[in-house]
Design a protein around this motif. Structure first.
Motif, PDB file in Angstrom:
ATOM      1  N   HIS A  70       0.964  -1.356   0.144  1.00 46.18           N
ATOM      2  CA  HIS A  70      -0.042  -0.168  -0.150  1.00 46.18           C
ATOM      3  C   HIS A  70       1.156   1.202   0.101  1.00 46.18           C
ATOM      4  CE1 HIS A  70      -3.486  -2.365   0.715  1.00 46.18           C
ATOM      5  NE2 HIS A  70      -2.584  -3.111   1.875  1.00 46.18           N
ATOM      6  N   PRO A  71       1.424   1.594  -1.153  1.00 47.62           N
ATOM      7  CA  PRO A  71       2.503   2.680  -1.096  1.00 47.62           C
ATOM      8  C   PRO A  71       1.604   4.073  -0.557  1.00 47.62           C
ATOM      9  CG  PRO A  71       1.990   1.812  -3.419  1.00 47.62           C
ATOM     10  CD  PRO A  71       1.594   0.870  -2.288  1.00 47.62           C
ATOM     11  N   GLU A  72       0.368   4.052  -0.911  1.00 48.12           N
ATOM     12  CA  GLU A  72      -0.253   5.306  -0.628  1.00 48.12           C
ATOM     13  C   GLU A  72      -0.572   5.751   0.817  1.00 48.12           C
ATOM     14  OE1 GLU A  72      -3.379   2.092  -0.212  1.00 48.12           O
ATOM     15  OE2 GLU A  72      -1.465   2.580  -1.618  1.00 48.12           O
ATOM     16  N   ARG A  73      -0.035   4.740   1.607  1.00 53.13           N
ATOM     17  CA  ARG A  73       0.210   4.878   3.122  1.00 53.13           C
ATOM     18  C   ARG A  73       1.184   5.459   3.670  1.00 53.13           C
ATOM     19  NH1 ARG A  73      -2.357  -0.902   5.398  1.00 53.13           N
ATOM     20  NH2 ARG A  73      -4.618  -1.005   4.495  1.00 53.13           N
ATOM     21  N   ILE A  74       2.222   5.988   2.621  1.00 54.80           N
ATOM     22  CA  ILE A  74       3.455   6.515   3.150  1.00 54.80           C
ATOM     23  C   ILE A  74       3.116   7.808   4.111  1.00 54.80           C
ATOM     24  CG2 ILE A  74       3.442   7.740   0.850  1.00 54.80           C
ATOM     25  CD1 ILE A  74       6.380   6.953   3.350  1.00 54.80           C
ATOM     26  N   VAL A  75       1.779   8.396   3.554  1.00 56.39           N
ATOM     27  CA  VAL A  75       1.679   9.797   4.209  1.00 56.39           C
ATOM     28  C   VAL A  75       1.055   9.363   5.684  1.00 56.39           C
ATOM     29  CG1 VAL A  75      -0.166  11.547   4.329  1.00 56.39           C
ATOM     30  CG2 VAL A  75       0.682  10.769   2.187  1.00 56.39           C
ATOM     31  N   TYR A 218      12.817  17.822  11.114  1.00 58.39           N
ATOM     32  CA  TYR A 218      12.226  16.274  10.917  1.00 58.39           C
ATOM     33  C   TYR A 218      11.184  16.395   9.558  1.00 58.39           C
ATOM     34  CZ  TYR A 218      10.375  11.569  10.651  1.00 58.39           C
ATOM     35  OH  TYR A 218       9.865  10.246  10.483  1.00 58.39           O
ATOM     36  N   ARG A 219      10.225  17.339   9.745  1.00 61.10           N
ATOM     37  CA  ARG A 219       9.113  17.735   8.996  1.00 61.10           C
ATOM     38  C   ARG A 219       9.871  18.211   7.479  1.00 61.10           C
ATOM     39  NH1 ARG A 219       4.799  15.085   8.170  1.00 61.10           N
ATOM     40  NH2 ARG A 219       2.890  16.269   7.366  1.00 61.10           N
ATOM     41  N   TRP A 220      10.669  18.723   7.558  1.00 62.78           N
ATOM     42  CA  TRP A 220      11.646  19.273   6.295  1.00 62.78           C
ATOM     43  C   TRP A 220      12.055  17.816   5.421  1.00 62.78           C
ATOM     44  CZ3 TRP A 220      12.984  22.817   2.622  1.00 62.78           C
ATOM     45  CH2 TRP A 220      14.223  22.576   2.145  1.00 62.78           C
ATOM     46  N   GLU A 221      12.602  16.932   6.293  1.00 58.59           N
ATOM     47  CA  GLU A 221      13.254  15.923   5.793  1.00 58.59           C
ATOM     48  C   GLU A 221      12.004  14.876   5.227  1.00 58.59           C
ATOM     49  OE1 GLU A 221      16.498  13.469   7.835  1.00 58.59           O
ATOM     50  OE2 GLU A 221      15.533  14.350   9.398  1.00 58.59           O
ATOM     51  N   GLN A 222      10.837  14.944   5.894  1.00 54.54           N
ATOM     52  CA  GLN A 222       9.651  14.151   5.390  1.00 54.54           C
ATOM     53  C   GLN A 222       9.257  14.545   4.108  1.00 54.54           C
ATOM     54  OE1 GLN A 222       6.805  13.987   8.750  1.00 54.54           O
ATOM     55  NE2 GLN A 222       7.580  11.933   9.052  1.00 54.54           N
ATOM     56  N   GLY A 223       9.171  15.949   3.895  1.00 49.55           N
ATOM     57  CA  GLY A 223       8.811  16.265   2.305  1.00 49.55           C
ATOM     58  C   GLY A 223       9.805  15.501   1.106  1.00 49.55           C
ATOM     59  N   PHE A 224      11.000  15.405   1.527  1.00 48.85           N
ATOM     60  CA  PHE A 224      11.836  14.748   0.590  1.00 48.85           C
ATOM     61  C   PHE A 224      11.358  13.088   0.572  1.00 48.85           C
ATOM     62  CE2 PHE A 224      14.169  18.541   1.430  1.00 48.85           C
ATOM     63  CZ  PHE A 224      14.438  18.805   0.353  1.00 48.85           C
TER      64      PHE A 224
END
Length: 249
Positions: A70-75, A218-224
């Protein structure tokens, strides 16, 4: 069955991750763990939280098999990771993390977010995000190691042993596996014996004088991570992991 269990004794809350085979948590389990740590921090009976695990290692991070299916669960996974690491770092009470075996991915995030780290001699630390087609965790790794070591570990994905890691100063006690839980509780008891009001004030004060905002970093990293997931290479790394083969690019 829950991925973790909690017990409260003598003002010490002990949260034990137990999710065989490798303590890799799925998206819902990360959110549940965050909620539990938040609940404990808000409980006036809790003065210290100890976070440890059963099994072969502390935590292998996220459930890659879930993301492969389920790649859509990455969020949802990203949100769960963020919530857990924030809950640890911003908890009103000190959080002691006691690690053994492999400390990977999300395990690094929890360790880097903690106030105090106790490690078994068998522990090893790695952030193989590049090899999993993701990003994140560098901000937490940078609370454990200096910047160039962080980059070496992040770019190569190599593991570093607890013995070597102890030279960098973030491990408060390095003990045998059989002594790990008792050592964490010993430190927790010393803190729990102090004024709970003073300790809560101290925790907030110490968070406030840190260099930069850990959660923002960490939030900045998660965008990547989301950017990485648009690349075919990212899907290949997850498929190779599930199929137990080398990825090809």
């Amino acid at each position: 069955m829950s991925a973790f269990q909690t017990r409260l004794e003598a003002h010490i809350a002990e949260v034990v991750i137990d999710r065989p085979p490798v303590n890799a948590l799925d998206s819902s389990e990360w959110h549940a763990l965050a909620a539990e740590i938040d609940r404990l921090g808000a409980d006036p009976e809790v003065r210290v939280i100890v976070l440890r695990a059963e099994g072969r290692g502390f935590c292998a991070g996220v459930d890659i098999k879930e993301l492969d299916r389920h790649p859509e669960r990455i969020v949802a996974v990203n949100a769960g990771n963020y919530a857990t690491f924030r809950a640890i770092h911003r908890s009103p009470v000190p959080v002691i993390v006691a690690v053994h075996g492999y400390v990977l991915g999300g395990g690094i995030g929890m360790t880097g977010a903690a106030d105090i780290v106790v490690a078994s001699r068998c522990a090893s630390f790695a952030l193989p995000e590049v090899d999993r087609g993701a990003m994140g965790g560098g901000a937490h790794l940078q609370r454990l190691f200096p910047v160039q070591k962080v980059r070496y570990l992040f770019f190569t994905g190599e593991a570093i042993s607890a013995e070597e890691a102890s030279r960098y100063g973030f491990i408060e006690r390095l003990v045998e596996r059989s002594e790990l839980a008792a050592t964490a509780r010993e430190i927790a008891a010393a803190i729990a014996a102090k004024s709970p009001a003073m300790i809560r004030i101290a925790k907030e004060a110490l968070n406030g004088i840190e260099d930069g905002n850990l959660e923002d970093k960490y939030r900045w990293e998660q965008g990547f991570t989301l950017q990485a997931y648009t690349s075919p290479d990212s899907a290949e790394t997850r498929r190779a992991f599930v199929e137990k083969r080398e990825a090809t690019f």
